[in-house]
Design an enzyme around this catalytic site. Structure first.
Site, short mmCIF file in Angstrom:
data_model
loop_
_atom_site.label_atom_id
_atom_site.label_comp_id
_atom_site.label_asym_id
_atom_site.label_seq_id
_atom_site.Cartn_x
_atom_site.Cartn_y
_atom_site.Cartn_z
N PRO A 112 0.82 -1.21 0.00
CA PRO A 112 0.00 0.00 0.00
C PRO A 112 0.86 1.26 0.00
O PRO A 112 1.89 1.33 0.67
CB PRO A 112 -0.80 -0.12 1.31
CG PRO A 112 -0.79 -1.57 1.62
CD PRO A 112 0.52 -2.09 1.13
N GLU A 113 0.43 2.25 -0.77
CA GLU A 113 1.15 3.52 -0.80
C GLU A 113 0.60 4.43 0.29
O GLU A 113 -0.37 4.12 0.98
CB GLU A 113 1.06 4.13 -2.20
CG GLU A 113 1.60 3.18 -3.26
CD GLU A 113 2.05 3.84 -4.55
OE1 GLU A 113 2.36 5.04 -4.53
OE2 GLU A 113 2.11 3.13 -5.57
N LYS A 172 4.36 5.34 5.06
CA LYS A 172 3.64 4.06 5.02
C LYS A 172 3.48 3.45 6.41
O LYS A 172 3.25 2.25 6.54
CB LYS A 172 4.39 3.10 4.09
CG LYS A 172 4.48 3.59 2.65
CD LYS A 172 5.21 2.60 1.76
CE LYS A 172 5.30 3.13 0.34
NZ LYS A 172 5.95 2.17 -0.59
N ARG A 202 12.55 -3.12 -8.06
CA ARG A 202 11.13 -2.79 -8.24
C ARG A 202 10.82 -2.59 -9.72
O ARG A 202 11.62 -2.02 -10.47
CB ARG A 202 10.76 -1.53 -7.46
CG ARG A 202 10.97 -1.63 -5.95
CD ARG A 202 10.09 -2.70 -5.31
NE ARG A 202 8.68 -2.43 -5.51
CZ ARG A 202 7.95 -1.65 -4.72
NH1 ARG A 202 8.51 -1.06 -3.66
NH2 ARG A 202 6.67 -1.48 -4.94
#
Length: 270
Positions: free
Chosen positions: A2-3, A52, A259
């Site tokens: 989740p951002e 986060k 990523r």
């Protein structure tokens, strides 16, 4: 993972549901049993997010720190709650200032732990500025970016540089400003950084408000569907091989520092 907008959205929800009232805290799974016992029956003063990270502040001065990681999730439930299903790390039941009871279960987080205020301060010190916080100082990030030879695509994802930005916002904000993810941070101008920062602030606020990441400008929000049925369209994220929505060049994909990275080589020239 989740951002940042997801954590801020959770913080707003938990503050509304539980702040100002006594909260019963338990750990049906058992892995957070000792920590839960320390805050069970205390008043939740506030819930907030930093990047986060989710923080529940109790009147005792103790803070529950949650990092959802890849698999963590809160599930909201009516009260009385049913028996726990699955590996519930933490269960909260309480009523905030409006007196309406709520419950939530946390499953699968990377971190769920008790911190004291100096440890919270140390956590915040390790993080870069969060575009969703009013106390954020974008110059802190700029000072690291303009001295670095790392690519801006990596710097935006480094939580020590900028807190809360993840893969989607990284890919999309760079496209929106025609900046190659491979451009070294030191080659970014201050004006470009300021434009990136203010755009992230606006985009992430929309994410908090709507619960989804809306990144495509209205005039471009047509044509090929999103990468998933329940997500708004993106310019480049998860569109490898598809034509760019603006120039029709195939979107490229590579891996940067572990990523997935997506960008348009025509619209985002180095």
């Amino acid at each position: 993972m989740p951002e940042g907008h997801t954590l801020h959205r959770l913080a707003k929800l938990h503050h509304k549901q539980f702040a100002g009232g006594v909260v019963r805290v338990s750990s049906p799974q058992g892995r957070f049993a000792d920590g839960a016992a320390l805050v069970d029956g205390r008043v939740l003063v506030k819930a907030e997010a930093v990047g986060k990270h989710l923080l529940h502040h109790y009147d005792s001065g103790l803070v529950v720190h949650v990092h959802l990681g890849l698999y963590g999730k809160f599930t909201e439930s009516p009260v009385p709650m049913a028996d726990p299903v699955g590996e519930v790390r933490m269960r909260l039941i309480g009523a905030g200032r409006n007196g309406e009871a709520h419950g939530t279960d946390l499953r699968g987080p990377t971190a769920c732990e008790i911190l004291v205020e100096p440890e919270v301060a140390a956590l915040e010190h390790r993080l870069g500025p969060d575009p969703l916080r009013r106390d954020a100082d974008p110059d802190r990030a700029w000072r690291r970016i303009h001295r670095s030879q790392r690519p801006i695509g990596a710097l935006l994802m480094d939580q020590k540089v900028l807190a809360g930005v993840g893969n989607v916002y990284r890919a999309e904000v760079l496209f929106r400003h025609n900046i190659s993810p491979y451009r070294p941070g030191a080659q970014l101008t201050r004006e470009e950084w300021q434009a990136l920062w203010f755009d992230l602030v606006d985009l992430m606020k929309v994410g908090v408000r709507r619960g989804v990441m809306v990144v495509v400008r209205r005039e471009h929000d047509h044509g090929a569907p999103s990468y998933a049925a329940d997500r708004p369209r993106t310019y480049v994220y998860r569109r490898a091989g598809d034509p760019c929505r603006l120039c029709r060049t195939p979107v490229l994909h590579s891996v940067m520092e572990g990523r997935n990275l997506f960008w348009c080589p025509t619209c985002q020239q180095t």
